[in-house]
Design a protein around this motif. Sequence first.
Motif, short mmCIF file in Angstrom:
data_model
loop_
_atom_site.label_atom_id
_atom_site.label_comp_id
_atom_site.label_asym_id
_atom_site.label_seq_id
_atom_site.Cartn_x
_atom_site.Cartn_y
_atom_site.Cartn_z
N PHE A 3 0.84 -1.19 0.00
CA PHE A 3 0.00 0.00 0.00
C PHE A 3 0.88 1.24 0.00
N MET A 4 0.51 2.20 -0.83
CA MET A 4 1.27 3.44 -0.92
C MET A 4 1.02 4.31 0.31
N LYS A 5 2.07 4.95 0.81
CA LYS A 5 1.93 5.88 1.93
C LYS A 5 1.06 7.06 1.51
N LYS A 6 0.18 7.50 2.40
CA LYS A 6 -0.70 8.64 2.15
C LYS A 6 -0.40 9.76 3.13
N HIS A 7 -0.46 10.97 2.63
CA HIS A 7 -0.26 12.13 3.50
C HIS A 7 -1.43 12.27 4.47
N CYS A 8 -2.66 12.00 3.96
CA CYS A 8 -3.86 12.12 4.80
C CYS A 8 -4.89 11.10 4.35
N VAL A 9 -5.46 10.38 5.32
CA VAL A 9 -6.55 9.44 5.09
C VAL A 9 -7.80 9.98 5.77
N ALA A 10 -8.95 9.88 5.11
CA ALA A 10 -10.22 10.34 5.70
C ALA A 10 -11.01 9.14 6.23
N MET A 11 -11.64 9.33 7.39
CA MET A 11 -12.52 8.32 7.98
C MET A 11 -13.88 8.98 8.19
N LEU A 12 -14.90 8.45 7.49
CA LEU A 12 -16.22 9.06 7.48
C LEU A 12 -17.16 8.23 8.35
N LEU A 13 -17.63 8.83 9.42
CA LEU A 13 -18.51 8.14 10.38
C LEU A 13 -19.94 8.17 9.85
N ALA A 14 -20.38 7.02 9.33
CA ALA A 14 -21.69 6.94 8.69
C ALA A 14 -22.57 5.88 9.34
N GLY A 15 -22.32 5.59 10.62
CA GLY A 15 -23.00 4.47 11.26
C GLY A 15 -24.09 4.84 12.23
N GLY A 16 -24.40 6.13 12.38
CA GLY A 16 -25.42 6.54 13.34
C GLY A 16 -26.79 5.99 12.99
N GLN A 17 -27.59 5.75 14.00
CA GLN A 17 -28.91 5.16 13.79
C GLN A 17 -29.88 6.12 13.11
N GLY A 18 -29.68 7.43 13.34
CA GLY A 18 -30.54 8.40 12.68
C GLY A 18 -31.97 8.38 13.17
N SER A 19 -32.18 8.07 14.46
CA SER A 19 -33.53 7.90 14.99
C SER A 19 -34.34 9.19 14.94
N ARG A 20 -33.68 10.36 14.94
CA ARG A 20 -34.42 11.63 14.91
C ARG A 20 -35.04 11.90 13.55
N LEU A 21 -34.62 11.15 12.52
CA LEU A 21 -35.27 11.25 11.21
C LEU A 21 -36.42 10.26 11.07
N MET A 22 -36.67 9.52 12.14
CA MET A 22 -37.86 8.68 12.29
C MET A 22 -38.08 7.75 11.09
N VAL A 23 -39.25 7.85 10.45
CA VAL A 23 -39.60 6.89 9.41
C VAL A 23 -38.67 6.95 8.21
N LEU A 24 -37.94 8.05 8.03
CA LEU A 24 -37.05 8.17 6.88
C LEU A 24 -35.83 7.27 7.01
N THR A 25 -35.52 6.84 8.24
CA THR A 25 -34.35 5.98 8.45
C THR A 25 -34.73 4.61 9.04
N GLU A 26 -35.98 4.23 8.91
CA GLU A 26 -36.40 2.91 9.38
C GLU A 26 -35.67 1.80 8.64
N ASN A 27 -35.48 1.98 7.33
CA ASN A 27 -34.83 0.98 6.50
C ASN A 27 -33.65 1.54 5.72
N THR A 28 -33.20 2.72 6.10
CA THR A 28 -32.14 3.40 5.35
C THR A 28 -31.17 4.06 6.32
N ALA A 29 -29.88 3.88 6.10
CA ALA A 29 -28.89 4.58 6.91
C ALA A 29 -29.01 6.09 6.66
N LYS A 30 -28.82 6.88 7.72
CA LYS A 30 -29.00 8.33 7.60
C LYS A 30 -28.20 8.95 6.45
N PRO A 31 -26.92 8.58 6.25
CA PRO A 31 -26.18 9.19 5.14
C PRO A 31 -26.73 8.85 3.75
N ALA A 32 -27.57 7.80 3.65
CA ALA A 32 -28.15 7.42 2.36
C ALA A 32 -29.50 8.07 2.10
#
Length: 395
Positions: A3-32
């Motif tokens: 693997f090539m060395k990288k100056h900067c790697v990004a880590m994107l936290l996309a695992g939240g339950q998204g419960s405050r979006l209610m029915v919109l995230t019942e079957n969909t991850a919030k970032p989607a």
Amino acid sequence: MNFMKKHCVAMLLAGGQGSRLMVLTENTAKPAVPFGGKYRIIDFPLSNCVNSGIDTVGILTQYQPLELNEYIGNGQPWRLNRSHGGVQVLPPYAKSKKSEWYKGTANAIYQNIPFIERYDPDNVLILSGDHIYKMDYAAMLRDHIAKDADCTIAVRTVPIEEASRFGIMNTDDDGNIYEFEEKPKKPKSTNASMGIYIFKWSVLKQFLIEDEEDPKSNNDFGQNIIPALLNTGHRLCAYEFKGYWKDVGTINSLWEANMDLLGKNPGFNIYGEKGRRIYARNYAMPSTFIAKESKNVNCFIAEGCEIFGSIEHSIISTGCTVEAGAIIEDSVIMPNVTIEAGAIVRHAIVGEDCRICRRAVIGGSFLEGEQKQISVIGKAKVIESNETIKPGEIR
């Protein structure tokens, strides 16, 4: 594999339950969750990475990951289909002794130390997957390096009455952070963390390991990692961001961010100034048909639609049908929705693949200055003919 060395790697936290979006995230991850007619929320941080020259991104998923994983695919729409780096989805996995969910934001990164170590990066960029904004991470990285900071936190000024919702920090005249409080009841400043961090990897790795060994820790960046860095004398700096930024973790904020796209001088300009384009996975669809008898005022209408009714100050996503006599005002219509003849939709969010049948009424109007109550219809729901969904009702 090498693997090539990288100056900067990004880590994107996309695992939240998204419960405050209610029915919109019942079957969909919030970032989607769809946004702006033809995008998903995750398109914004991913596009920011590409536009900033960061070509290695780990996406940490957890709740309802299927649709998000399919959407990301090999990363080609964001130019992240690379032999060395690119995008990789990183769900929790079974270890030799046990498997466990991500316990917090810091633990999620801790569990993926082997992924980061592949690239031996000098710095790691931590991002959230539920914000709408355009930002040059490269400029923030340059500032981080120039100040020789161990951690740089993107900050924005918020009204004092909203400050208790954020991580709040105090800084000196040079932008050095000397105090940080996560969601304080009595905020001492209006400098709010955006949840965007750049760390020296050598420093972050050490503190992630120590945090994981502490049984009392909440394994969270704001509650644990940032205070630990401050307490041990490491240099933390603030990076001020003055552009548009919206946390779309609630129904009202998601509706507001969509409405901010509209008008002659929109609150958030989605159109791509040079080098700031927002990329998305969009499947080929025919051009939208807009009938002569339709009436459309101050709205976004994405491709693949058939429009016969009246639309005002609204977002119409890809593949929608609005039949003759239907009225849509101040609303967000997500992809592949059918609004039948005579139906009325006001101040609402209608989820993907819904059918609003003839003469159904969703939501209502509000007087100037009156608090708006957004009605929400979940994914693939059918609202029957003549049915009424009251303002603020969730279905």
